[in-house]
Design a protein around this motif. Structure first.
Motif, PDB file in Angstrom:
ATOM      1  N   GLY A   1       0.793  -1.211   0.000  1.00 47.71           N
ATOM      2  CA  GLY A   1       0.000   0.000   0.000  1.00 47.71           C
ATOM      3  C   GLY A   1       0.830   1.268   0.000  1.00 47.71           C
ATOM      4  N   LEU A   2       1.986   1.234  -0.628  1.00 54.77           N
ATOM      5  CA  LEU A   2       2.921   2.348  -0.539  1.00 54.77           C
ATOM      6  C   LEU A   2       2.477   3.521  -1.412  1.00 54.77           C
ATOM      7  N   ALA A   3       2.539   4.716  -0.831  1.00 51.98           N
ATOM      8  CA  ALA A   3       2.322   5.967  -1.558  1.00 51.98           C
ATOM      9  C   ALA A   3       3.483   6.890  -1.256  1.00 51.98           C
ATOM     10  N   VAL A   4       3.961   7.596  -2.274  1.00 50.89           N
ATOM     11  CA  VAL A   4       5.099   8.491  -2.089  1.00 50.89           C
ATOM     12  C   VAL A   4       4.777   9.852  -2.678  1.00 50.89           C
ATOM     13  N   SER A   5       5.463  10.870  -2.144  1.00 49.99           N
ATOM     14  CA  SER A   5       5.193  12.239  -2.582  1.00 49.99           C
ATOM     15  C   SER A   5       6.484  12.944  -2.951  1.00 49.99           C
ATOM     16  N   ARG A   6       6.353  13.947  -3.815  1.00 47.97           N
ATOM     17  CA  ARG A   6       7.486  14.780  -4.199  1.00 47.97           C
ATOM     18  C   ARG A   6       7.084  16.234  -3.980  1.00 47.97           C
ATOM     19  N   GLY A   7       7.866  16.937  -3.155  1.00 48.70           N
ATOM     20  CA  GLY A   7       7.522  18.319  -2.846  1.00 48.70           C
ATOM     21  C   GLY A   7       6.183  18.468  -2.175  1.00 48.70           C
ATOM     22  N   GLY A   8       5.771  17.454  -1.422  1.00 47.24           N
ATOM     23  CA  GLY A   8       4.505  17.496  -0.717  1.00 47.24           C
ATOM     24  C   GLY A   8       3.311  17.041  -1.531  1.00 47.24           C
ATOM     25  N   LEU A   9       3.516  16.725  -2.818  1.00 49.58           N
ATOM     26  CA  LEU A   9       2.416  16.302  -3.681  1.00 49.58           C
ATOM     27  C   LEU A   9       2.513  14.803  -3.968  1.00 49.58           C
ATOM     28  N   PRO A  10       1.436  14.051  -3.798  1.00 47.29           N
ATOM     29  CA  PRO A  10       1.473  12.620  -4.094  1.00 47.29           C
ATOM     30  C   PRO A  10       1.817  12.373  -5.562  1.00 47.29           C
ATOM     31  N   VAL A  11       2.719  11.408  -5.800  1.00 48.49           N
ATOM     32  CA  VAL A  11       3.060  11.063  -7.184  1.00 48.49           C
ATOM     33  C   VAL A  11       2.744   9.601  -7.499  1.00 48.49           C
ATOM     34  N   LEU A  12       2.860   8.720  -6.512  1.00 48.30           N
ATOM     35  CA  LEU A  12       2.547   7.301  -6.700  1.00 48.30           C
ATOM     36  C   LEU A  12       1.744   6.811  -5.514  1.00 48.30           C
ATOM     37  N   GLU A  13       0.837   5.868  -5.761  1.00 57.49           N
ATOM     38  CA  GLU A  13       0.068   5.293  -4.660  1.00 57.49           C
ATOM     39  C   GLU A  13      -0.344   3.863  -5.020  1.00 57.49           C
ATOM     40  N   GLY A  14      -0.626   3.090  -3.971  1.00 59.67           N
ATOM     41  CA  GLY A  14      -1.126   1.731  -4.172  1.00 59.67           C
ATOM     42  C   GLY A  14      -0.086   0.726  -4.623  1.00 59.67           C
ATOM     43  N   LEU A  15       1.190   0.973  -4.295  1.00 61.21           N
ATOM     44  CA  LEU A  15       2.252   0.052  -4.714  1.00 61.21           C
ATOM     45  C   LEU A  15       2.340  -1.135  -3.770  1.00 61.21           C
ATOM     46  N   ASP A  16       2.306  -2.328  -4.342  1.00 61.65           N
ATOM     47  CA  ASP A  16       2.497  -3.572  -3.598  1.00 61.65           C
ATOM     48  C   ASP A  16       3.452  -4.447  -4.397  1.00 61.65           C
ATOM     49  N   PHE A  17       4.601  -4.769  -3.832  1.00 67.09           N
ATOM     50  CA  PHE A  17       5.515  -5.692  -4.502  1.00 67.09           C
ATOM     51  C   PHE A  17       6.511  -6.251  -3.498  1.00 67.09           C
ATOM     52  N   ALA A  18       7.132  -7.339  -3.881  1.00 73.62           N
ATOM     53  CA  ALA A  18       8.171  -7.971  -3.063  1.00 73.62           C
ATOM     54  C   ALA A  18       9.272  -8.467  -3.983  1.00 73.62           C
ATOM     55  N   VAL A  19      10.484  -8.456  -3.473  1.00 75.62           N
ATOM     56  CA  VAL A  19      11.636  -8.926  -4.232  1.00 75.62           C
ATOM     57  C   VAL A  19      12.351  -9.985  -3.401  1.00 75.62           C
ATOM     58  N   GLU A  20      12.538 -11.135  -4.016  1.00 69.63           N
ATOM     59  CA  GLU A  20      13.165 -12.259  -3.330  1.00 69.63           C
ATOM     60  C   GLU A  20      14.676 -12.234  -3.492  1.00 69.63           C
ATOM     61  N   ALA A  21      15.374 -12.918  -2.589  1.00 69.49           N
ATOM     62  CA  ALA A  21      16.814 -13.084  -2.710  1.00 69.49           C
ATOM     63  C   ALA A  21      17.132 -13.768  -4.038  1.00 69.49           C
ATOM     64  N   GLY A  22      18.155 -13.274  -4.715  1.00 67.47           N
ATOM     65  CA  GLY A  22      18.551 -13.843  -5.986  1.00 67.47           C
ATOM     66  C   GLY A  22      17.810 -13.283  -7.182  1.00 67.47           C
ATOM     67  N   HIS A  23      16.968 -12.272  -6.955  1.00 66.13           N
ATOM     68  CA  HIS A  23      16.174 -11.695  -8.033  1.00 66.13           C
ATOM     69  C   HIS A  23      16.327 -10.180  -8.078  1.00 66.13           C
ATOM     70  N   ALA A  24      15.964  -9.622  -9.226  1.00 64.22           N
ATOM     71  CA  ALA A  24      16.022  -8.177  -9.426  1.00 64.22           C
ATOM     72  C   ALA A  24      14.674  -7.667  -9.892  1.00 64.22           C
TER      73      ALA A  24
END
Length: 210
Positions: free
Chosen positions: A8-31
């Motif tokens: 559920g990650l949301a991030v902002s730039r300069g106080g303004l939301p730019v991305l929202e609703g991020l869900d992901f995982a990265v396993e060992a040995g992967h990119a």
């Protein structure tokens, strides 16, 4: 083993939301290769993952002291030699071993040259060599191939493959195809934040961009 996960990650730039609703995982040995048009929020996402600015919403899970972050700046001390720069970073991370990094990034012949005398591509190779002396399993990289020629891109891609083969993980924002079979691609375009009037998150003051 999951090395990095966000919910559920949301991030902002300069106080303004730019991305929202991020869900992901990265396993060992992967990119995970991060893609998207300019301005979509790739750098903002990586800065948030690296702990350089707070998330607007959601959670980030990563083992303590496991991440090495490489941004647009190479982070070099211009008056120090290539060897001295790597020795400094190895001491910061208490790894104390730089010879493999010199060899892998084709810097051995430049080891005694001051960083200020290097070309842009050589400085980038030295900046990336810092990753190899950190001993950290999670690499977070923002456009790492900028200023690199074709041969140097191949050197970097091989270094990433070796890192993954050893159980490491990499998140890479890049438009270059690195030929990594272990990588999957995440396009950030569908996660562009909606305006508040359309149900998106409201902004928040972000002092990291002062």
């Amino acid at each position: 083993m999951t090395m990095l996960s966000v919910e559920g990650l949301a991030v902002s730039r300069g106080g303004l939301p730019v991305l929202e609703g991020l869900d992901f995982a990265v396993e060992a040995g992967h990119a995970l290769v991060i893609r998207g048009p300019n301005g979509v929020g790739k750098t903002t996402l990586l800065r948030t993952l690296a702990g350089l600015q707070p998330a607007l919403a959601g959670s980030i899970s990563i083992p303590p002291e496991s991440m090495a972050y490489a941004a647009h700046s190479d982070g070099l001390k211009s008056t120090l030699s290539v060897r001295e720069n790597l020795t400094f970073w190895a001491s910061v991370y208490a790894t104390h071993e730089i010879e493999p990094a010199l060899e892998r990034m084709n810097l051995r012949g430049l080891a005694d040259r001051a960083a200020m005398s290097l070309s842009a591509g050589q400085k980038r190779r030295l900046g990336l060599a810092r990753l190899l002396v950190t001993g950290r399993p999670v690499w977070v990289l923002d456009e790492p191939t900028v200023s690199l020629d074709t041969a140097s891109v191949a050197l970097f891609a091989d270094a990433v493959r070796t890192h993954l083969a050893g159980g490491g993980t990499a998140l890479i924002a890049t438009h270059i195809d690195l030929g990594l079979e272990e990588a999957r691609v995440l396009d950030l375009t569908p996660f562009k934040a909606k305006p508040p009037e359309e149900g998106g998150l409201k902004g928040a003051f972000d002092e990291a961009f002062l």
